[in-house]
Scaffold this motif. Structure first.
Motif, short mmCIF file in Angstrom:
data_model
loop_
_atom_site.label_atom_id
_atom_site.label_comp_id
_atom_site.label_asym_id
_atom_site.label_seq_id
_atom_site.Cartn_x
_atom_site.Cartn_y
_atom_site.Cartn_z
N ALA A 28 -2.81 9.35 -1.68
CA ALA A 28 -1.54 8.78 -2.17
C ALA A 28 -0.51 8.71 -1.05
CB ALA A 28 -1.02 9.62 -3.33
N ARG A 34 -1.30 5.78 1.13
CA ARG A 34 -0.97 4.55 0.38
C ARG A 34 0.54 4.31 0.39
NH1 ARG A 34 -3.75 5.79 -4.36
NH2 ARG A 34 -1.80 6.07 -5.45
N ASN A 35 1.29 5.38 0.16
CA ASN A 35 2.77 5.28 0.21
C ASN A 35 3.24 4.80 1.58
OD1 ASN A 35 4.49 6.06 -2.07
ND2 ASN A 35 3.20 7.88 -2.10
N HIS A 67 2.44 1.14 2.11
CA HIS A 67 3.36 0.31 1.31
C HIS A 67 4.76 0.30 1.93
CE1 HIS A 67 5.08 -1.70 -2.10
NE2 HIS A 67 5.98 -0.74 -2.20
N SER A 68 5.20 1.47 2.40
CA SER A 68 6.54 1.54 3.02
C SER A 68 6.61 0.66 4.26
CB SER A 68 6.88 2.98 3.41
OG SER A 68 7.09 3.75 2.27
N ILE A 121 8.14 5.99 6.17
CA ILE A 121 8.76 6.21 4.86
C ILE A 121 10.24 6.57 5.09
CG2 ILE A 121 8.71 7.68 2.80
CD1 ILE A 121 5.65 8.10 3.48
N THR A 131 13.17 7.22 0.12
CA THR A 131 11.82 7.22 -0.45
C THR A 131 11.16 8.58 -0.24
OG1 THR A 131 11.70 4.89 0.12
CG2 THR A 131 9.64 5.93 -0.53
N ILE A 161 9.57 10.91 -3.05
CA ILE A 161 8.17 11.35 -2.98
C ILE A 161 8.10 12.87 -3.15
CG2 ILE A 161 6.22 11.65 -1.38
CD1 ILE A 161 6.77 8.82 -0.36
#
Lengths: 249, 386
Positions: free
Chosen positions: A102, A105-106, A109-110, B348, B352, B356
């Motif tokens: 995950a 994947r995050n 995507h970011s 990130i 975000t 998370i």
């Protein structure tokens, strides 16, 4: 070389807690090149890696960092990553509650802002884990929680291969690894070189990880200054004689 | 009716200087309109008895209560039967006698959930309550898991977004010898609801009580659990997750009373406070005389995401036995710079990364919910809040 430098560091001076660590450092990395940064403990190798990646604890006092033609000296870390930079950590952090799968994947995507096709993602993740001799169950385990030192470093290389950056900074990726783990990690880095034509800055003070990798340039950093640069043969010389002659000079 | 009660008192009043030995609850003109949770799934092998008089429903606790009284003879507060939070309770609960009195005043009958001795029911019993605007609910359940049996009970509460009443739940449980109760409680109430969740029970020889609890909604939540490990080698496992946003207030009180030999109590509290949320947490390990060889561990890990949150933690270890091992630890802090840098180095951004981390904490508890639909419901609820 007609090709534009991927990374150009000019006259970079950096301090941490008001103590200057790097002094007017210059470095150029072209696409697909592998650079090795060596030096004794405390030379400033990790400082350079962290500064290139934009760690706010490292203050740039002077100089510029240009990545892919863009001045990133003041760019935030997440934007540097989105631009194609990656750093593998010496001590990867544990994140309870989010699985390795995950998390990656995050991150994808970011960086891309695009939806991820789950089936294709899963297949790629599985095959990449296989390449790195990682048990597939690690994909569903909390990121780095309870991982051995070797598995943590493999998880970093897994992220490298899944995120496909244009420049990867590997900070002591081989430290604390046994022979087999070094070989596996090295195989992953080789795959990155081939698959992505990726450029690398490998920070290390051992040479085990470099044995199966083609090295284009080697730099020696002592007391925050680049005191020598050469081709891959410099690694062998350091391996045989250590850093003594560079420190004396 | 008006509600004025003191709840969630510590077994020993050691935080008087902070005025945090317990919490006062005051509510005016409350009218309860529902007196039970909806049983949405009752698998084969489970008997559900409704409208049972409390005395009859709780008679299962009488022998252990008598034994406790005898063991504590002459013992005055904080641990004797004279302890004000528990005086007269046939089974101690986390919130204490105030909730029992409220149940009596409101004339609430019990729902008894029971399985036969030696039965393992793999499918969970599921209860649900949806609170509508202008309504308040109060309910009491007694769960009986006799010797050599195993049962899972799931309760979840939600509400209309503008619901503004009270959701009060009392749950008492009996876990027999070599039996296991898995209890899951998930609170997803609207931001104006006040929530009372009172829990207490006993665990006999080699029995196991496993609690998974998530508190995420309501304006004010008072949550208490008191687990009496009476039997030798009995166990209690507690995983609680909470999320406080806006001006939410939580008051938690957890007590593991360890009486049997070689009992084992492990509790983990993991949560996040942001904006102007506040939280009191009391966690007590109470090693009684005769509990030799017992271990107890309570760990709190709270992430504070705003300078305006108020976080108060009161760990307590009471000990009347030498050969025991009691531990508590707390990690209270902000999202570390190192963690943020690690996430940002993967592309990130800060906001975000925060989300998370909040999700990660709550997901680490949510994944223990043994029902996919409820897991998805929790995920949707968090999507709306975060």
């Amino acid at each position: 070389m007609s090709e534009q430098n991927l990374l150009q560091v000019s006259d970079l001076s950096v301090s941490v807690d008001e103590m200057q660590i790097l002094h007017k450092l210059n470095l150029k990395v072209n696409p697909g090149e592998t650079h090795v940064l060596m030096g004794p403990n405390g030379a400033g190798k990790s400082t350079l890696g962290n500064t290139l990646m934009g760690n706010p604890n490292y203050v740039v006092n002077e100089g510029k960092i240009i990545f892919d033609g863009q001045d990133i000296t003041n760019l935030s870390t997440d934007k540097r990553a989105a631009a194609g930079m990656f750093m593998s950590f010496q001590n990867p952090l544990e994140v309870p509650g989010i699985s390795l799968s995950a998390f990656i994947r995050n991150a994808i995507h970011s960086q891309t802002g695009k939806p991820i096709k789950l089936l294709a993602y899963k297949k790629l993740l599985e095959s990449t884990m296989e390449l790195l001799n990682m048990d597939p169950s690690y994909a569903d385990r909390d990121l780095n929680v309870g991982f051995s030192g070797g598995e943590k470093k493999k998880a970093e290389i897994l992220q490298l291969l899944m995120l496909s950056p244009r420049l990867a900074i590997l900070d002591e990726t081989d430290s604390g690894l046994d022979v087999d783990a070094v070989r596996t990690v090295s195989k992953g880095i080789e795959e990155y070189q081939k698959r992505e034509n990726g450029a690398l800055i490998i920070i290390t003070h051992s040479t085990k990880i470099l044995e199966s990798l083609h090295v284009d340039h080697t730099h020696v950093l002592v007391k925050g200054e680049l005191v020598a640069s050469g081709d891959g043969s410099l690694v062998e010389e350091i391996n045989a004689n250590g850093f003594e002659r560079f420190i004396k000079d | 009716m008006n509600i004025d009660m003191r709840v969630n008192e510590l077994p020993a009043r050691t935080y008087r200087w902070l005025q945090l030995n317990g919490e006062d609850v005051s509510e005016k003109d409350i009218s309860f309109s529902a007196f039970s949770l909806e049983a949405v799934k009752v698998p084969e092998g489970v008997s559900l008895l409704e409208n049972v008089d409390a005395d009859k429903a709780e008679s299962i606790f009488a022998p252990s209560h008598e034994a406790n009284l005898k063991a504590d003879e002459g013992l005055v507060g904080p641990n004797g039967d004279t302890a004000p939070n528990h005086a007269g309770q046939i089974v101690r609960t986390g919130m204490g006698t105030g909730v029992d009195s409220l149940l009596e005043s409101a004339g609430v009958k019990a729902t008894v959930i029971k399985i036969a001795e030696g039965t393992v029911v793999s499918e969970p019993v599921m209860f649900h309550d949806h609170l509508s605007k202008g309504k308040s609910t109060i309910s009491r359940q007694v769960i009986i898991v006799p010797d050599n049996s195993e049962l899972t009970v799931i309760m979840d509460y939600d509400s209309d977004a503008d619901a503004d009443g009270i959701e009060a739940v009392s749950t008492k449980f009996f876990v027999g010898k070599d039996a296991t109760l898995h209890l899951v409680k998930v609170q997803m109430l609207g931001q104006k609801v006040r929530h009372f969740d009172d829990l207490g029970g006993v665990v006999m020889e080699k029995g196991k009580f496993d609690l998974v609890e998530m508190e995420m909604g309501a304006s004010k939540s008072y949550v208490g659990a008191y687990v009496s490990l009476l039997g030798d080698e009995s166990q209690s496992l507690n995983n609680t997750g909470f999320l406080g946003t806006d001006e939410q207030f939580y008051d938690f009180n957890y007590v593991a009373e360890q009486r049997g030999k070689k009992t084992d109590s492990m509790a983990t509290f993991r949560g996040v406070l942001e904006e102007r949320a506040s939280k009191n947490w009391r966690g007590s390990l109470d090693f009684r005389e005769g509990s030799s060889g017992s271990v107890g561990d309570e760990q709190e890990d709270t992430l504070l995401l705003s300078p305006d949150v108020i976080n108060r933690s009161m760990p307590l270890i009471l000990c009347k036995e030498e050969n025991v091992d009691g531990r508590h630890g707390a990690t209270i802090g902000q999202l570390s710079d190192d963690m943020l840098f690690y996430m940002e180095a993967r592309g990130i951004d800060k906001e975000t990364a925060k989300k998370i981390m909040v999700r990660a904490r709550l997901d680490s508890v949510a994944r223990m919910i043994p029902d996919e639909d409820l897991k998805n419901k929790v995920a949707l609820f968090l999507d709306q809040i975060l």
